[in-house]
Enzyme design. Sequence first.
Site, mmCIF file in Angstrom:
data_model
loop_
_atom_site.group_PDB
_atom_site.id
_atom_site.type_symbol
_atom_site.label_atom_id
_atom_site.label_comp_id
_atom_site.label_asym_id
_atom_site.label_seq_id
_atom_site.Cartn_x
_atom_site.Cartn_y
_atom_site.Cartn_z
ATOM 1 N N GLY A 134 0.801 -1.222 0.000
ATOM 2 C CA GLY A 134 0.000 0.000 0.000
ATOM 3 C C GLY A 134 0.831 1.268 0.000
ATOM 4 N N HIS A 176 2.242 4.361 -5.048
ATOM 5 C CA HIS A 176 2.878 5.434 -5.821
ATOM 6 C C HIS A 176 3.005 4.955 -7.265
ATOM 7 C CE1 HIS A 176 6.432 2.918 -5.476
ATOM 8 N NE2 HIS A 176 6.369 2.984 -4.155
ATOM 9 N N GLU A 177 3.583 5.791 -8.101
ATOM 10 C CA GLU A 177 3.682 5.467 -9.530
ATOM 11 C C GLU A 177 4.435 4.160 -9.794
ATOM 12 O OE1 GLU A 177 2.597 6.380 -12.600
ATOM 13 O OE2 GLU A 177 1.130 7.606 -11.543
ATOM 14 N N HIS A 234 4.238 1.363 -7.975
ATOM 15 C CA HIS A 234 3.217 0.321 -7.895
ATOM 16 C C HIS A 234 2.311 0.368 -9.130
ATOM 17 C CE1 HIS A 234 3.789 1.156 -3.404
ATOM 18 N NE2 HIS A 234 4.122 -0.114 -3.526
ATOM 19 N N GLY A 290 8.626 -5.654 -8.626
ATOM 20 C CA GLY A 290 9.471 -4.569 -9.118
ATOM 21 C C GLY A 290 10.959 -4.899 -8.971
ATOM 22 N N LYS A 336 12.984 -2.844 -8.236
ATOM 23 C CA LYS A 336 13.393 -2.012 -7.099
ATOM 24 C C LYS A 336 13.866 -2.893 -5.928
ATOM 25 C CE LYS A 336 13.218 1.405 -4.052
ATOM 26 N NZ LYS A 336 12.658 0.804 -2.881
ATOM 27 N N ASP A 337 13.140 -4.004 -5.698
ATOM 28 C CA ASP A 337 13.527 -4.921 -4.617
ATOM 29 C C ASP A 337 14.204 -6.140 -5.249
ATOM 30 O OD1 ASP A 337 12.089 -3.720 -2.102
ATOM 31 O OD2 ASP A 337 10.722 -3.526 -3.791
ATOM 32 N N VAL A 365 10.684 2.790 -11.244
ATOM 33 C CA VAL A 365 10.170 4.125 -11.572
ATOM 34 C C VAL A 365 10.823 5.123 -10.608
ATOM 35 C CG1 VAL A 365 8.104 5.578 -11.758
ATOM 36 C CG2 VAL A 365 7.990 3.150 -12.372
ATOM 37 N N SER A 380 9.348 5.127 -3.526
ATOM 38 C CA SER A 380 9.175 4.141 -2.453
ATOM 39 C C SER A 380 8.179 4.729 -1.475
ATOM 40 C CB SER A 380 10.528 3.927 -1.760
ATOM 41 O OG SER A 380 10.319 3.359 -0.486
#
Length: 520
Positions: free
Chosen positions: A33, A36-37, A39, A149, A151-152, A178, A187
């Site tokens: 939750g 943000h962009e 997600h 993502g 990202k992780d 992103v 994040s």
Amino acid sequence: MNTRLITSVADLQSFGREVHPRGRSLALVPTMGALHEGHLSLIRRAKQQCDAVLVSIFVNPTQFNSGEDFARYPRDLEKDIETLRALNVDGIFAPRDEDMFPAEFDTFVEPGKLSAPFEGAARPGHFRGVATIVLKLFNLVQPDLAYFGQKDFQQVQVIRRMVDDLGLPVRLVICPIVREANGLALSSRNALLSPEDRQAAAALHRCLSRVDALVQAGEVRSENLLEAMREVVRTESRVTLDYLALVDPLQFEPVERVTAGTVALIAAHLGPVRLIDNLILGPPGASPELLLQLAFASRPVVDPRARIPGLEVETLCQRIAACRDCAAMSSVMIPPREYLAKYLKRDYPDLNCVRVLVIGRDAPMNPEHFFYKHPEHPDRFDRALYAMLGVEKFEDFKHAFVLTDALRCHVQSPQVPEKALTFCARHLREELNQFPNLHTVVILGKDAYQQFQKEVLGRSGVAIKPYETALNGQGWAEEQVPFPQVSAGTLQLIYAYHPTRNQKQSPSLAAALSPVFQQR
Ligand code: AMP
């Protein structure tokens, strides 16, 4: 279908039962939750690829190793529901803690060694919590595809391993990172940053961009790259570094030299907030999707000491292909057509194995007949070369030998001009540098002999013995020269007649080459 808000496991199961029997594909996008962009990019991709999309929102207590971090994690369910309704997703699964982890809950997934370093070391138990909730969500939702993502990055690898190891019937889709305009990766935790820290946090991305720029400029040694990264971080006093690393994307082990697909990782604190970021290194201009493919499709490196053809080779390829010095010469009408660097990735999984570099003009009028193009159909030159070196076929050749045509740009000029030798020698030197265990260079024919003497060994005038005199007698000649670029510090040079361009023939060099293989 209107967006359905699902809060209980029973409801979730009935949602699944409605979607699946109709043969529709179902995507799951697991999130915590505070959307943000970043997600939303996953959700948009899921909507493009699947018939139905379910987004889960659950701040999973089992993946937090500090109660404080869990308590202050940003939450805004109302706003998230509004955002997801606007995106017209099919379902939102927002369970309560006690639905997912009732008091009697007592079974966890224990990921293995991929979960040990970096995030695993900084946050003990984190990946155990992640793997457990992801497996539980997969079981409850039974999605066909699940979206995560880049990202992780480590999380993705841990989940990938779990999916493979446990044979889970789900395909994973990984989406690029992103970022904000200043490079900061989006994040949910960014909301906890003070305005000053938020600005300072852009240093994480600057640090990754710096590595990328250095790698594109030809630096591949991790030691130097990590130092350059540290330097960037030092410019920002608000950033406290947790770790910096350049790792093999599948094993998560630090590499000594970067290759295409190597991942640069960073984790740092800004005040009470801990941020992570990463970047996949690859050839210049590679799209985020290509980089993801490089990182996720690369095969595990079996021998950690193997030197895999990587970015240096790609950069060299591009430099040869675009050599403007050659193109600028009026006598040179054609660009280089074929060159060794192009084939290193295909035929040489470990550059350490190469012990002998053969330099000889293989300049067929038809480029289809180039040595490396179709090794399964050897032509006259290939057969003569194999006979000279004492190997039977390409499979044997490539275990220890490479062939380069140093005058690759000048295949049609009968008289190779002086300048051409100088230009090509630069690339030849770079090619030599790709093979740290090089023991011998076999130099075929007069042009290659002169070029090597002058441009690589730096000799001139009487120091260069006339070719015919050098080879007279036994039909080949040999010398040892100091060569600091190779691990032994010296190179054995063997000069021989070109096997198909000369009236004179050199005898087999197999005996002269045998010490190379005895020393392995
Ligand atoms: P989280 O809510 O932080 O657990 O993230 C949910 C999913 O969104 C994870 O798969 C993340 O990797 C992904 N994600 C988080 N931040 C970004 C970002 N900036 N760009 C792309 N994906 C992201």
